[in-house]
Design a protein around this motif. Structure first.
Motif, PDB file in Angstrom:
ATOM      1  N   GLY A 224       0.984  -0.746  -0.173  1.00 23.39           N
ATOM      2  CA  GLY A 224       0.441  -0.257   0.161  1.00 23.39           C
ATOM      3  C   GLY A 224       0.638   1.273  -0.088  1.00 23.39           C
ATOM      4  O   GLY A 224       0.520   2.145  -1.071  1.00 23.39           O
ATOM      5  N   ALA A 225       1.716   1.301   1.446  1.00 27.29           N
ATOM      6  CA  ALA A 225       2.950   2.427   0.683  1.00 27.29           C
ATOM      7  C   ALA A 225       3.508   2.556  -0.526  1.00 27.29           C
ATOM      8  O   ALA A 225       3.623   3.871  -0.666  1.00 27.29           O
ATOM      9  N   VAL A 226       3.732   1.470  -1.129  1.00 33.06           N
ATOM     10  CA  VAL A 226       4.483   2.113  -2.733  1.00 33.06           C
ATOM     11  C   VAL A 226       3.781   2.373  -4.038  1.00 33.06           C
ATOM     12  O   VAL A 226       4.557   3.215  -3.903  1.00 33.06           O
ATOM     13  N   LEU A 227       2.050   1.324  -3.323  1.00 35.40           N
ATOM     14  CA  LEU A 227       1.194   1.901  -4.566  1.00 35.40           C
ATOM     15  C   LEU A 227       0.998   3.396  -4.487  1.00 35.40           C
ATOM     16  O   LEU A 227       0.230   4.266  -5.412  1.00 35.40           O
ATOM     17  N   LEU A 228       0.746   3.843  -2.838  1.00 35.32           N
ATOM     18  CA  LEU A 228       0.334   5.345  -3.119  1.00 35.32           C
ATOM     19  C   LEU A 228       1.804   6.307  -3.737  1.00 35.32           C
ATOM     20  O   LEU A 228       1.905   7.332  -4.265  1.00 35.32           O
ATOM     21  N   SER A 229       2.684   6.331  -3.618  1.00 40.80           N
ATOM     22  CA  SER A 229       4.091   6.872  -3.562  1.00 40.80           C
ATOM     23  C   SER A 229       4.173   6.405  -5.671  1.00 40.80           C
ATOM     24  O   SER A 229       4.602   7.570  -6.258  1.00 40.80           O
ATOM     25  N   VAL A 230       4.019   5.259  -5.455  1.00 43.88           N
ATOM     26  CA  VAL A 230       3.711   4.962  -7.210  1.00 43.88           C
ATOM     27  C   VAL A 230       2.943   5.065  -8.083  1.00 43.88           C
ATOM     28  O   VAL A 230       3.062   5.931  -9.321  1.00 43.88           O
ATOM     29  N   ALA A 231       1.717   5.089  -7.976  1.00 44.01           N
ATOM     30  CA  ALA A 231       0.303   4.906  -8.566  1.00 44.01           C
ATOM     31  C   ALA A 231      -0.822   5.841  -7.731  1.00 44.01           C
ATOM     32  O   ALA A 231      -1.771   6.577  -8.784  1.00 44.01           O
ATOM     33  N   GLY A 232      -0.811   6.452  -7.091  1.00 44.63           N
ATOM     34  CA  GLY A 232      -1.869   7.242  -6.362  1.00 44.63           C
ATOM     35  C   GLY A 232      -2.816   6.631  -5.139  1.00 44.63           C
ATOM     36  O   GLY A 232      -2.587   5.252  -5.768  1.00 44.63           O
ATOM     37  N   PHE A 233      -3.085   7.262  -4.736  1.00 40.00           N
ATOM     38  CA  PHE A 233      -4.209   6.477  -3.888  1.00 40.00           C
ATOM     39  C   PHE A 233      -4.734   5.865  -4.992  1.00 40.00           C
ATOM     40  O   PHE A 233      -5.955   4.057  -4.925  1.00 40.00           O
ATOM     41  N   GLN A 234      -5.809   6.830  -5.878  1.00 37.28           N
ATOM     42  CA  GLN A 234      -6.842   6.241  -7.002  1.00 37.28           C
ATOM     43  C   GLN A 234      -6.543   4.897  -7.804  1.00 37.28           C
ATOM     44  O   GLN A 234      -6.624   3.772  -7.603  1.00 37.28           O
ATOM     45  N   GLY A 235      -5.250   5.262  -8.627  1.00 31.72           N
ATOM     46  CA  GLY A 235      -4.125   4.759  -9.129  1.00 31.72           C
ATOM     47  C   GLY A 235      -3.779   2.596  -8.394  1.00 31.72           C
ATOM     48  O   GLY A 235      -4.413   1.980  -8.949  1.00 31.72           O
ATOM     49  N   ALA A 236      -3.922   2.929  -7.157  1.00 28.44           N
ATOM     50  CA  ALA A 236      -3.425   1.824  -5.999  1.00 28.44           C
ATOM     51  C   ALA A 236      -4.914   0.871  -6.016  1.00 28.44           C
ATOM     52  O   ALA A 236      -4.922  -0.668  -6.051  1.00 28.44           O
ATOM     53  N   MET A 237      -5.701   1.343  -5.656  1.00 34.61           N
ATOM     54  CA  MET A 237      -7.270   0.850  -5.518  1.00 34.61           C
ATOM     55  C   MET A 237      -7.647  -0.205  -6.853  1.00 34.61           C
ATOM     56  O   MET A 237      -8.296  -0.855  -6.631  1.00 34.61           O
ATOM     57  N   GLY A 238      -7.233   0.716  -7.626  1.00 36.18           N
ATOM     58  CA  GLY A 238      -7.248  -0.077  -9.061  1.00 36.18           C
ATOM     59  C   GLY A 238      -6.651  -1.226  -9.731  1.00 36.18           C
ATOM     60  O   GLY A 238      -7.041  -2.404  -9.884  1.00 36.18           O
ATOM     61  N   TRP A 239      -5.329  -1.394  -9.143  1.00 32.19           N
ATOM     62  CA  TRP A 239      -4.338  -2.180  -9.121  1.00 32.19           C
ATOM     63  C   TRP A 239      -5.277  -3.574  -8.233  1.00 32.19           C
ATOM     64  O   TRP A 239      -4.717  -4.515  -8.317  1.00 32.19           O
ATOM     65  N   LEU A 240      -5.418  -3.225  -6.847  1.00 35.48           N
ATOM     66  CA  LEU A 240      -5.834  -3.663  -5.631  1.00 35.48           C
ATOM     67  C   LEU A 240      -6.900  -5.026  -6.599  1.00 35.48           C
ATOM     68  O   LEU A 240      -7.594  -6.282  -6.226  1.00 35.48           O
ATOM     69  N   ALA A 241      -7.849  -3.714  -7.216  1.00 33.51           N
ATOM     70  CA  ALA A 241      -9.083  -4.454  -7.287  1.00 33.51           C
ATOM     71  C   ALA A 241      -8.861  -5.761  -8.134  1.00 33.51           C
ATOM     72  O   ALA A 241      -9.765  -6.457  -8.199  1.00 33.51           O
ATOM     73  N   GLY A 242      -7.947  -5.274  -9.173  1.00 37.93           N
ATOM     74  CA  GLY A 242      -7.882  -6.665 -10.746  1.00 37.93           C
ATOM     75  C   GLY A 242      -7.281  -7.548  -9.847  1.00 37.93           C
ATOM     76  O   GLY A 242      -7.499  -9.356 -10.544  1.00 37.93           O
ATOM     77  N   MET A 243      -6.020  -7.298  -8.969  1.00 39.23           N
ATOM     78  CA  MET A 243      -5.616  -8.340  -8.150  1.00 39.23           C
ATOM     79  C   MET A 243      -6.353  -9.925  -7.699  1.00 39.23           C
ATOM     80  O   MET A 243      -5.860 -10.982  -7.841  1.00 39.23           O
ATOM     81  N   LEU A 244      -7.718  -8.497  -6.616  1.00 38.49           N
ATOM     82  CA  LEU A 244      -7.919  -9.323  -6.127  1.00 38.49           C
ATOM     83  C   LEU A 244      -9.475 -10.554  -6.941  1.00 38.49           C
ATOM     84  O   LEU A 244     -10.142 -11.053  -6.779  1.00 38.49           O
ATOM     85  N   VAL A 245      -9.834 -10.009  -8.752  1.00 41.67           N
ATOM     86  CA  VAL A 245     -10.635 -10.715  -8.948  1.00 41.67           C
ATOM     87  C   VAL A 245      -9.789 -12.408  -9.168  1.00 41.67           C
ATOM     88  O   VAL A 245     -10.854 -13.079  -9.018  1.00 41.67           O
ATOM     89  N   ILE A 246      -8.743 -12.491  -9.217  1.00 38.29           N
ATOM     90  CA  ILE A 246      -8.525 -13.294  -9.277  1.00 38.29           C
ATOM     91  C   ILE A 246      -8.459 -14.768  -8.164  1.00 38.29           C
ATOM     92  O   ILE A 246      -8.674 -15.655  -8.160  1.00 38.29           O
ATOM     93  N   GLY A 247      -8.831 -13.437  -6.808  1.00 34.37           N
ATOM     94  CA  GLY A 247      -8.703 -14.880  -5.586  1.00 34.37           C
ATOM     95  C   GLY A 247      -9.992 -14.979  -5.381  1.00 34.37           C
ATOM     96  O   GLY A 247     -10.440 -16.360  -5.383  1.00 34.37           O
ATOM     97  N   LEU A 248     -11.091 -14.366  -7.210  1.00 34.71           N
ATOM     98  CA  LEU A 248     -12.587 -14.865  -6.781  1.00 34.71           C
ATOM     99  C   LEU A 248     -12.637 -15.774  -7.735  1.00 34.71           C
ATOM    100  O   LEU A 248     -13.669 -16.814  -7.461  1.00 34.71           O
ATOM    101  N   VAL A 249     -12.281 -15.843  -8.835  1.00 30.24           N
ATOM    102  CA  VAL A 249     -12.657 -17.121  -9.471  1.00 30.24           C
ATOM    103  C   VAL A 249     -11.963 -18.369  -9.084  1.00 30.24           C
ATOM    104  O   VAL A 249     -12.250 -19.855  -9.320  1.00 30.24           O
ATOM    105  N   MET A 250     -10.334 -18.205  -7.904  1.00 32.05           N
ATOM    106  CA  MET A 250     -10.267 -19.301  -7.406  1.00 32.05           C
ATOM    107  C   MET A 250     -10.928 -19.600  -6.364  1.00 32.05           C
ATOM    108  O   MET A 250     -11.765 -21.198  -6.184  1.00 32.05           O
ATOM    109  N   THR A 251     -12.096 -19.332  -6.377  1.00 32.85           N
ATOM    110  CA  THR A 251     -12.978 -19.627  -5.010  1.00 32.85           C
ATOM    111  C   THR A 251     -14.655 -20.982  -6.109  1.00 32.85           C
ATOM    112  O   THR A 251     -15.031 -22.070  -4.940  1.00 32.85           O
ATOM    113  N   LEU A 252     -14.106 -20.401  -7.330  1.00 38.66           N
ATOM    114  CA  LEU A 252     -15.540 -21.038  -8.226  1.00 38.66           C
ATOM    115  C   LEU A 252     -15.017 -22.396  -8.187  1.00 38.66           C
ATOM    116  O   LEU A 252     -15.497 -23.398  -8.785  1.00 38.66           O
ATOM    117  N   THR A 253     -13.956 -23.281  -7.899  1.00 42.82           N
ATOM    118  CA  THR A 253     -13.249 -23.979  -7.961  1.00 42.82           C
ATOM    119  C   THR A 253     -13.945 -25.433  -6.692  1.00 42.82           C
ATOM    120  O   THR A 253     -13.628 -26.276  -6.561  1.00 42.82           O
TER     121      THR A 253
END
Length: 408
Positions: free
Chosen positions: A155-184
């Motif tokens: 979170g601290a790194v993404l805040l510096s690199v991508a800003g607050f809003q950009g960081a949230m977008g990256w995290l949302a994309g990553m979590l979609v992978i976890g959602l797909v995993m639960t379908l098994t």
């Protein structure tokens, strides 16, 4: 691969990805809004709904998991977290206190649905022995906390690199992978045939009630100085955001590693860590709860002598983290050991509602005590809560002794 192990790995993988986003959100919100000029108490209030809805969610979620299956509650929780992350990608002028609190409420619901589903799921797949149950629950809990620490740093790194809003977008994309995993996961995983009313959520088992009460004060003791007071204190003495994020990340990672190793650390029959042959007991929880007073008293004495630099707080927190990790692993095992399989999700939900209550109390007092008294006040509250947690844990010893001495 055996089905039990496959399901355990699926649950753990989703929980890992979820935890990374949960830790990152916490650090992003604290640092971003402190940067915008919010007071420590105002920052704490941003998490009010997050913690409050955690209490409600654990009660409802445990009952819901028993009705529709833990696979469904895990999927709902992961989906809600994606939505909460996307809500925080809006421009800064939209990020009012009410709006952020609403997003945090969704995140709190999501986190506790996911946690309850994962922990109760371990009870269902670890059927071979109590020893395996302790190993698997310690591993999923410890690795989760290690990744939460990595999330702080992320979170601290993404805040510096991508800003607050950009960081949230990256995290949302990553979590979609976890959602797909639960379908098994199999449909109806953890659902029970007997339809119980909602009143069955409230435990009538004394061991679980006393353990839940001790859990409230154990987690209030951690969060009252860790959530808001500590990062703000470190920034106030000159640490930059990267160092704060890195330090808190390392602390939580180390805390998670100790949790994962708890079965080995508590494997012997030592007076300081009493266990049965296959897991810890109520006495274990009591001894390690009172042991938490030592680092807190040491920090207060150091502050009284005028040693208020980052080194003192860092060393004290490191010792606190080791002892707290063993406490937390012990509690996480005991709630599953005390629970019958058919009531696992409901008992875990009730227990984590107590956990969320402690976090809520600790979070609010973290901002309030630091703003009114400073770091000494936050640590003083932590000391009080630790003593209360130890005192309540004594009831576990009494009840376990009564069971052992009863008719056979």
């Amino acid at each position: 691969m055996p089905a039990a192990l496959r399901h355990y790995l699926t649950i753990t993988g989703n929980y890992w990805l979820f935890t990374l986003t949960d830790g990152a959100i916490r650090m992003l919100v604290v640092l971003h809004f402190y940067q915008l000029g919010y007071s420590p108490f105002a920052i704490a209030m941003l998490f009010l709904f997050y913690e409050f809805f955690g209490i409600v969610t654990n009660l409802v979620g445990g009952w819901l998991g028993a009705r529709i299956g833990l696979n469904r509650t895990m999927q709902i929780g992961t989906g809600l977290q994606v939505l909460a992350l996307l809500m925080l990608t809006v421009p800064d002028p939209w990020l009012s206190v009410a709006y952020v609190m609403t997003a945090q409420a969704l995140s709190g619901i999501a986190k506790d649905l996911n946690k309850m589903s994962a922990k109760a799921g371990v009870k269902l797949v670890a059927r071979e022995s109590n020893a395996q149950l302790f190993r698997w629950v310690a591993w999923i809990t410890g690795s989760k906390n290690a990744l939460k620490g990595a999330g702080f740093f992320l979170g601290a790194v993404l805040l510096s690199v991508a800003g607050f809003q950009g960081a949230m977008g990256w995290l949302a994309g990553m979590l979609v992978i976890g959602l797909v995993m639960t379908l098994t996961l199999p449909g109806g995983f953890g659902a029970i045939r007997e339809r119980k009313g909602f009143s069955s959520m409230f435990s009538r088992e004394p061991l679980i009630n006393w353990l839940a009460a001790a859990r409230i004060f154990l987690f209030a003791a951690r969060d009252v100085w860790f959530v808001v007071a500590l990062p703000v204190f470190l920034v106030s003495i000159g640490w930059d955001f990267h160092w704060v994020g890195a330090y808190l990340a390392l602390w939580v990672i180390g805390y998670g590693v100790v949790q994962s190793l708890a079965p080995r650390l508590l494997g012997g029959r030592r007076p300081a860590a009493p266990t049965t042959a296959d897991g810890p007991t109520g006495r274990t929880a009591t001894v390690w709860s009172f042991a938490l007073t030592l680092p807190l008293v040491a920090i207060l004495l150091a502050f009284a002598l005028g040693w208020t630099d980052g080194l003192v707080i860092s060393l004290g927190l490191a010792f606190f983290g080791v002892v707290f990790a063993i406490n937390s692993a012990t509690h996480s095992y005991l709630i599953l050991r005390y629970s019958a399989e058919e009531k696992a999700s409901m008992n875990v939900g009730f227990y984590y509602a107590a956990n969320a209550t402690g976090r809520l109390v600790g979070t609010v007092l973290s901002g309030l005590s630091y703003q009114w008294i400073g770091m000494t006040g936050s640590i003083g509250f932590a000391l009080l809560f630790v003593v209360l947690a130890g005192g309540l844990s004594l009831q576990l010893v009494r009840l376990e002794s009564a069971v052992d001495d009863g008719p056979r």
